[in-house]
Design a protein around this motif. Sequence first.
Motif, PDB file in Angstrom:
ATOM      1  N   ALA A  51      16.778 -13.038   5.437  1.00  0.00           N
ATOM      2  CA  ALA A  51      16.589 -14.405   5.779  1.00  0.00           C
ATOM      3  C   ALA A  51      15.253 -14.589   6.882  1.00  0.00           C
ATOM      4  CB  ALA A  51      17.724 -14.788   6.614  1.00  0.00           C
ATOM      5  N   ASP A  52      15.031 -13.810   7.509  1.00  0.00           N
ATOM      6  CA  ASP A  52      13.930 -14.042   8.701  1.00  0.00           C
ATOM      7  C   ASP A  52      12.576 -13.938   7.939  1.00  0.00           C
ATOM      8  OD1 ASP A  52      13.069 -11.110   8.603  1.00  0.00           O
ATOM      9  OD2 ASP A  52      15.042 -10.896   9.547  1.00  0.00           O
ATOM     10  N   GLY A  53      12.488 -13.535   6.894  1.00  0.00           N
ATOM     11  CA  GLY A  53      11.028 -13.600   6.103  1.00  0.00           C
ATOM     12  C   GLY A  53      10.135 -12.441   6.450  1.00  0.00           C
ATOM     13  N   VAL A  54      10.659 -11.471   7.405  1.00  0.00           N
ATOM     14  CA  VAL A  54       9.893 -10.463   7.559  1.00  0.00           C
ATOM     15  C   VAL A  54      10.066  -9.004   7.298  1.00  0.00           C
ATOM     16  CG1 VAL A  54       8.901 -11.501   9.881  1.00  0.00           C
ATOM     17  CG2 VAL A  54      10.829  -9.879  10.051  1.00  0.00           C
ATOM     18  N   ARG A  55      11.259  -8.948   6.619  1.00  0.00           N
ATOM     19  CA  ARG A  55      11.586  -7.640   6.018  1.00  0.00           C
ATOM     20  C   ARG A  55      11.971  -7.902   4.557  1.00  0.00           C
ATOM     21  NH1 ARG A  55      16.505  -6.436   9.943  1.00  0.00           N
ATOM     22  NH2 ARG A  55      16.605  -8.814   9.594  1.00  0.00           N
ATOM     23  N   ILE A  56      11.538  -6.852   3.904  1.00  0.00           N
ATOM     24  CA  ILE A  56      12.100  -6.950   2.293  1.00  0.00           C
ATOM     25  C   ILE A  56      12.686  -5.650   1.870  1.00  0.00           C
ATOM     26  CG2 ILE A  56       9.666  -5.870   1.722  1.00  0.00           C
ATOM     27  CD1 ILE A  56       9.856  -7.725  -0.951  1.00  0.00           C
ATOM     28  N   ALA A  57      13.704  -5.583   1.163  1.00  0.00           N
ATOM     29  CA  ALA A  57      14.230  -4.368   0.547  1.00  0.00           C
ATOM     30  C   ALA A  57      13.971  -4.209  -0.865  1.00  0.00           C
ATOM     31  CB  ALA A  57      15.905  -4.765   0.649  1.00  0.00           C
ATOM     32  N   LEU A  58      13.551  -3.121  -1.077  1.00  0.00           N
ATOM     33  CA  LEU A  58      12.920  -2.991  -2.579  1.00  0.00           C
ATOM     34  C   LEU A  58      13.575  -1.631  -3.134  1.00  0.00           C
ATOM     35  CD1 LEU A  58       8.998  -3.185  -1.780  1.00  0.00           C
ATOM     36  CD2 LEU A  58      10.409  -4.673  -2.950  1.00  0.00           C
ATOM     37  N   LEU A  59      13.942  -1.822  -4.331  1.00  0.00           N
ATOM     38  CA  LEU A  59      14.274  -0.604  -5.114  1.00  0.00           C
ATOM     39  C   LEU A  59      13.298  -0.140  -5.778  1.00  0.00           C
ATOM     40  CD1 LEU A  59      17.900  -1.689  -6.843  1.00  0.00           C
ATOM     41  CD2 LEU A  59      17.473  -0.451  -4.451  1.00  0.00           C
ATOM     42  N   LEU A  60      12.916   1.190  -5.533  1.00  0.00           N
ATOM     43  CA  LEU A  60      11.579   1.668  -6.043  1.00  0.00           C
ATOM     44  C   LEU A  60      12.002   2.872  -6.906  1.00  0.00           C
ATOM     45  CD1 LEU A  60       9.444   1.798  -2.944  1.00  0.00           C
ATOM     46  CD2 LEU A  60       9.439   0.176  -4.707  1.00  0.00           C
ATOM     47  N   THR A  61      11.336   2.857  -8.449  1.00  0.00           N
ATOM     48  CA  THR A  61      11.608   4.212  -9.059  1.00  0.00           C
ATOM     49  C   THR A  61      10.319   5.084  -9.154  1.00  0.00           C
ATOM     50  OG1 THR A  61      13.314   2.812 -10.261  1.00  0.00           O
ATOM     51  CG2 THR A  61      12.307   4.492 -11.309  1.00  0.00           C
ATOM     52  N   LYS A  62      10.596   6.225  -8.925  1.00  0.00           N
ATOM     53  CA  LYS A  62       9.885   7.165  -9.238  1.00  0.00           C
ATOM     54  C   LYS A  62      10.426   8.634  -9.531  1.00  0.00           C
ATOM     55  CE  LYS A  62       5.783   9.252  -7.019  1.00  0.00           C
ATOM     56  NZ  LYS A  62       4.842   9.680  -5.571  1.00  0.00           N
ATOM     57  N   ASP A  63       9.612   9.198 -10.478  1.00  0.00           N
ATOM     58  CA  ASP A  63      10.189  10.472 -11.068  1.00  0.00           C
ATOM     59  C   ASP A  63      11.635  10.483 -11.326  1.00  0.00           C
ATOM     60  OD1 ASP A  63       7.578  11.713 -10.512  1.00  0.00           O
ATOM     61  OD2 ASP A  63       8.175  12.293  -8.560  1.00  0.00           O
TER      62      ASP A  63
ATOM     63  N   PRO B  41       0.993  -1.205  -0.061  1.00  0.00           N
ATOM     64  CA  PRO B  41      -0.030   0.010  -0.080  1.00  0.00           C
ATOM     65  C   PRO B  41       0.726   1.268   0.008  1.00  0.00           C
ATOM     66  CG  PRO B  41      -0.093  -1.137   2.171  1.00  0.00           C
ATOM     67  CD  PRO B  41       0.620  -2.091   1.259  1.00  0.00           C
ATOM     68  N   GLY B  42       2.053   1.289   0.418  1.00  0.00           N
ATOM     69  CA  GLY B  42       2.962   2.558   0.341  1.00  0.00           C
ATOM     70  C   GLY B  42       3.610   2.764  -0.710  1.00  0.00           C
ATOM     71  N   LEU B  43       3.349   2.196  -1.954  1.00  0.00           N
ATOM     72  CA  LEU B  43       4.104   2.532  -2.904  1.00  0.00           C
ATOM     73  C   LEU B  43       4.122   3.889  -3.459  1.00  0.00           C
ATOM     74  CD1 LEU B  43       3.952  -0.751  -5.246  1.00  0.00           C
ATOM     75  CD2 LEU B  43       5.850   0.102  -4.204  1.00  0.00           C
ATOM     76  N   ASP B  44       2.729   4.373  -3.503  1.00  0.00           N
ATOM     77  CA  ASP B  44       2.313   5.865  -3.893  1.00  0.00           C
ATOM     78  C   ASP B  44       3.029   5.838  -5.307  1.00  0.00           C
ATOM     79  OD1 ASP B  44       1.721   8.501  -3.865  1.00  0.00           O
ATOM     80  OD2 ASP B  44       3.348   8.921  -2.988  1.00  0.00           O
ATOM     81  N   GLY B  45       2.683   5.301  -6.354  1.00  0.00           N
ATOM     82  CA  GLY B  45       2.957   5.532  -7.651  1.00  0.00           C
ATOM     83  C   GLY B  45       4.279   4.918  -7.980  1.00  0.00           C
ATOM     84  N   ALA B  46       5.410   4.508  -7.431  1.00  0.00           N
ATOM     85  CA  ALA B  46       6.530   4.014  -7.629  1.00  0.00           C
ATOM     86  C   ALA B  46       6.371   2.538  -8.062  1.00  0.00           C
ATOM     87  CB  ALA B  46       7.293   4.197  -6.356  1.00  0.00           C
ATOM     88  N   ARG B  47       7.400   2.259  -8.895  1.00  0.00           N
ATOM     89  CA  ARG B  47       7.397   0.939  -9.407  1.00  0.00           C
ATOM     90  C   ARG B  47       8.687   0.203  -8.895  1.00  0.00           C
ATOM     91  NH1 ARG B  47       8.590  -0.856 -15.922  1.00  0.00           N
ATOM     92  NH2 ARG B  47      10.936  -0.804 -15.218  1.00  0.00           N
ATOM     93  N   ILE B  48       8.616  -1.322  -8.443  1.00  0.00           N
ATOM     94  CA  ILE B  48       9.507  -2.100  -8.008  1.00  0.00           C
ATOM     95  C   ILE B  48      10.476  -2.671  -8.983  1.00  0.00           C
ATOM     96  CG2 ILE B  48       9.726  -4.331  -6.718  1.00  0.00           C
ATOM     97  CD1 ILE B  48       7.085  -4.001  -5.331  1.00  0.00           C
ATOM     98  N   GLU B  49      11.618  -2.051  -8.900  1.00  0.00           N
ATOM     99  CA  GLU B  49      12.736  -2.550  -9.963  1.00  0.00           C
ATOM    100  C   GLU B  49      13.302  -3.771  -9.446  1.00  0.00           C
ATOM    101  OE1 GLU B  49      13.037  -1.200 -12.867  1.00  0.00           O
ATOM    102  OE2 GLU B  49      11.976   0.534 -12.353  1.00  0.00           O
ATOM    103  N   ALA B  50      13.461  -4.036  -8.249  1.00  0.00           N
ATOM    104  CA  ALA B  50      14.484  -5.064  -7.745  1.00  0.00           C
ATOM    105  C   ALA B  50      13.799  -5.471  -6.267  1.00  0.00           C
ATOM    106  CB  ALA B  50      15.842  -5.006  -8.059  1.00  0.00           C
ATOM    107  N   LEU B  51      14.044  -6.593  -5.607  1.00  0.00           N
ATOM    108  CA  LEU B  51      13.649  -6.905  -4.331  1.00  0.00           C
ATOM    109  C   LEU B  51      14.718  -7.938  -3.784  1.00  0.00           C
ATOM    110  CD1 LEU B  51      12.108  -9.939  -4.153  1.00  0.00           C
ATOM    111  CD2 LEU B  51      10.776  -8.553  -5.674  1.00  0.00           C
ATOM    112  N   ARG B  52      14.868  -7.811  -2.387  1.00  0.00           N
ATOM    113  CA  ARG B  52      15.793  -8.664  -2.026  1.00  0.00           C
ATOM    114  C   ARG B  52      15.097  -9.164  -0.589  1.00  0.00           C
ATOM    115  NH1 ARG B  52      18.449 -11.818  -4.834  1.00  0.00           N
ATOM    116  NH2 ARG B  52      19.598 -12.601  -3.366  1.00  0.00           N
ATOM    117  N   MET B  53      14.837 -10.241  -0.605  1.00  0.00           N
ATOM    118  CA  MET B  53      14.124 -11.055   1.009  1.00  0.00           C
ATOM    119  C   MET B  53      15.198 -11.066   2.073  1.00  0.00           C
ATOM    120  SD  MET B  53      10.950 -10.607   0.896  1.00  0.00           S
ATOM    121  CE  MET B  53      10.753 -11.699   2.519  1.00  0.00           C
TER     122      MET B  53
END
Length: 608
Positions: free
Chosen positions: A470-482, A456-468
């Motif tokens: 090990a614990d499964g409760v955090r995700i690192a996202l590369l978001l592109t906007k403007d 819900p927090g993307l606010d129009g940004a696009r997910i370019e890449a992701l890395r999970m």
Amino acid sequence: MRISALLGCGVIVLAGCGSMPVSGDVKAVDASQPGDSQVQVYAVAPREGAPPSEIVDGFLESMTSDDPAFATTRKYLSADARGTWRPGGGTTVLAQAPNRSGPLLHDEANRAARDKETTYTLTGEKVAEIDAQSSYRPLAPADYSQTLHLVREKVAEGKEEWRIDVVPDGLVLGQSDFRRLYRSVNKYFFATGLTDGRPTLVADPVYVRNRTDPVTRMDTATQTVRTLLAGPTNWLRPVADSRFPEGTALRKGVTALAPDDQNVLKVPLNGKADKVGRSACRMMAAQVLYTLRDLTSARVERVELEGGKGSLCALDADDASGFSADNGSDGADSQYFINDKGQVERILGATDGTEPVTGPLGTGTVPMGSVGVARDEERAAAVSAQGQSLYVSSLEADGELAAPLVTSTAKKAADRLSPPSWDGRGDLWVADRNPAGPRLLRLAGGTGEPQEVRVPGLDGARIEALRMSADGVRIALLLTKDGRTTLNIGRVERRGSSVVPKISVEDLRQAAPQLTDVTAISWSGRSRLVVVGKEEGGVQQVRYVQADGSTSGSGALPGVNQVQSVAAADDELLPLMAETEGDGIVKLSPGDNWQTVLKQGTSLVYPG
């Protein structure tokens, strides 16, 4: 005004603190050398007859000291403010020490009023905040402005002196002083909402004082245990909890914790934990072991918890490993990459030779463009060279390549599937970047029907890449906007049932706001990432960033040219790997320089 600093066994007086201007100039106050954590600064009380500017400067400098209970710092405050000021109410971190500006001497209109009261403004560039839970939050650089009001107040023997009577709670520090005074530590809690029933520890980074805390008089280890007992930070709390019963605290008067000569640490608790069962108690001890494992000078090999009525339980470090988030293989993680034929290969240990992986990904005819290897190294997921299809295959048995589990219908390869990533629970994650219908997908167990994950927090940004993680409760996202690509960390929340799970990524927070063009990321250890990016108008850099977005003075890594991707392992002793445009695949071992491993190869990864 003077502040003394102890370095090693010598005492020095910091230059520039001998006299203070009485005019209304602008002055930056910086009491320490950047990054020098061994400097210990002692506050000095205000001198008799000190002008307002000297009182303000002395107060700011005193906040950067190791002043016990901030007793000397409070001497710059009025009697009322002395009793109400809360230095533990949070910390504001500025890029540099705060500037202060005050009334000008030629301002005759308010001269009479200024004989009794005056106002100074503190300004700077705010880059981070630390809340009352010791949780760090990075900020995009923003203007900081705060007011200090001073009055003349009667002190001893009826004399009047300038004192600050309006002061905000908390501390305001420049980055160099913050790094000198505080250190990042991970406290550990158990993940909630996971369906496989295996207790998994999750790192929750906070900041504690490098030495004795002025307010609590606790050493660093004791501060860390104290914040562990207080429970997860607000950001992590929805997905993690503590096995310590509510209200559990250190026994009254405990200010120092250290392992004995057998590396056994005894932790005396109040009576709130007296009734816990053996299983819960061992999980409590595991939280302490993981939290202190890299903190004390002597590695803690055993934790013994003591309650109000005596011994509760004990746990050895070897027995605590079962709570690790990484459900990986027994040996050291291997590195994997895709060769010039689109096949997956493995790098062979110290020899740096290579071999095709077992199964259709190593010998098959479908060229792949990216790969993600499960943490147990028994399976891998690969995305086809044009980004259209996601395949999952065994790394232990030969056979035909199965049908793709996910297919993107985007017209351009850059708009199709991202490189895949596995969490420590065995779930597979991938993003479909199709502009007509962008999706973040999770495949439970790496098989079956992909499930769309709400963000819900993307606010129009696009997910370019992701890395999970090990614990499964955090995700690192590369978001592109403007036109800008930034690193964001999200919290993975699991609701519903194991049959009909409802999964979402909540509370996205920017982890490296100073970097406006991030091109590659990888988790490195339990709560740290390697990030490749540029500051606005700057050159490419490779650096470490904590999961809370903070960086240390040693975060930057040796330079390497034109990095296209990075790969780091959960075991931080394994080398950092990078794919470069000119030098091929290179590695950086601890204490060494970058070395070329392979001249050709793409999509370099560790398991995860």
